[in-house]
Design an enzyme around this catalytic site. Structure first.
Site, short mmCIF file in Angstrom:
data_model
loop_
_atom_site.label_atom_id
_atom_site.label_comp_id
_atom_site.label_asym_id
_atom_site.label_seq_id
_atom_site.Cartn_x
_atom_site.Cartn_y
_atom_site.Cartn_z
N ARG A 1 -0.96 5.10 -4.77
CA ARG A 1 -1.97 3.74 -4.98
C ARG A 1 -3.43 4.22 -5.39
O ARG A 1 -4.12 3.68 -4.89
CB ARG A 1 -1.91 2.93 -3.65
CG ARG A 1 -0.47 2.40 -3.25
CD ARG A 1 -0.78 1.13 -2.32
NE ARG A 1 0.33 1.17 -1.52
CZ ARG A 1 0.33 0.99 -0.06
NH1 ARG A 1 -0.96 1.52 0.51
NH2 ARG A 1 1.40 0.84 0.71
N ASP B 1 5.28 -2.06 -9.90
CA ASP B 1 5.67 -2.26 -8.49
C ASP B 1 7.15 -2.20 -8.24
O ASP B 1 7.67 -2.29 -9.09
CB ASP B 1 5.24 -3.80 -8.11
CG ASP B 1 5.36 -3.95 -6.60
OD1 ASP B 1 6.23 -4.27 -6.08
OD2 ASP B 1 4.29 -3.77 -6.09
N ARG C 1 -6.55 -1.81 -5.18
CA ARG C 1 -7.56 -2.79 -4.53
C ARG C 1 -8.82 -2.00 -4.02
O ARG C 1 -9.90 -2.77 -3.82
CB ARG C 1 -7.29 -3.42 -3.33
CG ARG C 1 -5.97 -4.56 -4.02
CD ARG C 1 -5.33 -5.50 -2.99
NE ARG C 1 -4.45 -4.43 -2.32
CZ ARG C 1 -4.04 -4.95 -1.07
NH1 ARG C 1 -4.07 -6.12 -0.49
NH2 ARG C 1 -3.30 -4.15 -0.24
N ARG D 1 -8.23 -8.19 -11.14
CA ARG D 1 -7.32 -8.97 -10.48
C ARG D 1 -7.87 -10.36 -10.23
O ARG D 1 -7.15 -11.25 -10.00
CB ARG D 1 -7.02 -8.35 -9.04
CG ARG D 1 -5.98 -7.26 -8.90
CD ARG D 1 -4.44 -7.72 -9.34
NE ARG D 1 -4.14 -8.44 -7.97
CZ ARG D 1 -3.98 -9.73 -7.74
NH1 ARG D 1 -3.93 -10.53 -8.66
NH2 ARG D 1 -3.45 -10.11 -6.42
N TYR E 1 13.75 -5.26 1.44
CA TYR E 1 12.65 -6.62 0.90
C TYR E 1 13.40 -7.59 0.51
O TYR E 1 13.16 -8.88 0.76
CB TYR E 1 11.82 -5.94 -0.18
CG TYR E 1 10.52 -5.20 0.17
CD1 TYR E 1 9.76 -6.13 0.63
CD2 TYR E 1 10.40 -3.70 -0.18
CE1 TYR E 1 8.26 -5.33 0.72
CE2 TYR E 1 9.02 -3.30 0.17
CZ TYR E 1 8.36 -3.85 0.92
OH TYR E 1 6.99 -3.52 1.08
#
Length: 387
Positions: A51, A102, A55, A64, A180
């Site tokens: 990652r 992703d 963010r 974003r 998921y």
């Protein structure tokens, strides 16, 4: 911010994606991570971060604010832009890049809607509730059509890197993706997904195999597009008992590198040598099975709860290890980061068969300058120890 969007594949037929070779891209200037995986002695430890585009970076948050998460994933120019952000910010400190995408693009390719909700994360409006819902999934998924945007982003990013470091492609592993798809998002105990394993084991295996087939095709497509390394994220491995892992995770993890390399060999014998990394988070009991002869993973990534010395003793000397600082170390003062990093490097060894990373990914409130301190400590301490 734009509202969450679902993913719809192009309506028109597409030509097969071009097979790219190194000749299509700028020459690689930094092959440190590839040399380590080959077992060569190196002057310092290579490092990249799971990652590393995300963010915690203000420049990422700026993008974003303009675009929905999956819009970034599905727009090659945007995916390339944010993939390169940490490479530009930490110039000379990162030895690999990883494409911004992703793991849940595979459920999308199978026909499920996935949204990325602010403050919540991934959300499936209509998850798989019972085996009757398997009929909702697409069959014979054409990955080069459904996920072409990932391939285009990889090719664009390979060029944008200008040889500064190699580029990773990646996928989620079958069990993690299945979980998921059933849970509908994150979960504390995966009770719905594990209910499937106990109540409907054969249908679970059918789903896992269908996911595996798409995972294999997606990895092959990423390698064709220019990815130089591949990583398989079994992020929820540790939620399974050893017996359930052996039944519902390991058989599919075993298929992946064998089938990927066989498919790539038909395209190019050189391409079939692409390094493949497996990260089975929390699966302490699986180190021997993941490093067994014939499984064909080149690198095993460790989470922060695994002891480097014990892991090395268990996997032997021919497997490269990756990891494994606790991401929360980056909240500590910079001097503490350097001290703990030295201890980690001393345990792993710094001359061969080791890639530095975190034991999981960056967190949204990490200070970018504390990551810089970690990267600089990897560079400085490993160079000192190898002098």
């Amino acid at each position: 911010m734009a509202a969450p969007t679902s993913v719809t594949a192009p309506a028109t037929a597409l030509e097969p994606y071009k097979l790219h070779t190194d000749a299509d891209f700028p020459p690689l200037k930094n092959d440190l991570i590839l040399r380590v995986i080959r077992g060569e002695d190196v002057e310092r430890v290579p490092v990249w971060i799971m990652r590393q585009a995300g963010r915690y970076l203000p420049e990422f948050r700026e993008e974003r604010a303009k675009h929905d998460f999956f819009t970034v994933c599905r727009t090659p120019a945007l995916a390339c832009l944010v993939t390169l952000q940490p490479i530009d910010r930490y110039a000379g400190l990162l030895d690999a890049s990883i494409i911004f995408s992703d793991i849940l693009v595979i459920p999308q390719a199978l026909g499920l809607e996935v949204q990325m909700l602010p403050g919540k994360g991934p959300h499936f409006p209509e998850p798989l509730v019972d085996p009757s819902h398997l009929g909702r999934l697409k069959t014979d998924v054409d990955v080069e059509r459904e996920l072409r945007y990932v391939m285009e982003a990889i090719t664009l990013t390979r060029k944008g890197l200008e040889g500064r470091c190699p580029l990773f492609g990646f996928v989620g592993a079958p069990w993690t993706l299945m979980a998921y798809m059933i849970e509908g998002g994150g979960s504390k105990n995966l009770s719905k997904a594990k209910t499937w394993l106990g109540r409907w084991p054969e249908e679970s295996k059918e789903l896992l195999q269908r996911v595996t087939d798409v995972v294999v095709d997606h990895l092959v497509a990423q390698a064709k597009a220019g990815a130089q390394l591949l990583q398989v994220f079994e992020s929820w491995a540790g939620e399974l008992s050893p017996d359930y892992f052996a039944t519902f995770a390991l058989p599919y993890l075993r298929q992946i590198p064998t089938r990927v390399r066989a498919a790539l060999h038909t395209l190019s014998p050189t391409l079939s040598q692409i390094p493949i990394v497996v990260f089975a988070r929390g699966a302490h009991y699986a180190l021997e099975s993941l490093s067994a002869p014939g499984i064909h993973y080149d690198v095993i990534s460790l989470d922060w709860t695994m002891d480097p010395v014990a892991a090395r003793n268990r996997v032997g000397e021919t497997i490269t290890l990756q990891g494994n600082a606790d991401p929360c170390l980056l909240y500590a003062p910079k001097e503490t980061i350097k001290k703990e990093t030295r201890l980690m490097l001393e345990k792993f060894g710094t001359r061969r068969r080791y890639i530095a990373n975190l034991g999981h990914g960056m967190l949204p409130d990490h200070d970018p300058e504390h990551l810089r301190a970690y990267l600089e400590a990897i560079r400085d301490v490993s160079s000192e120890l190898n002098a």
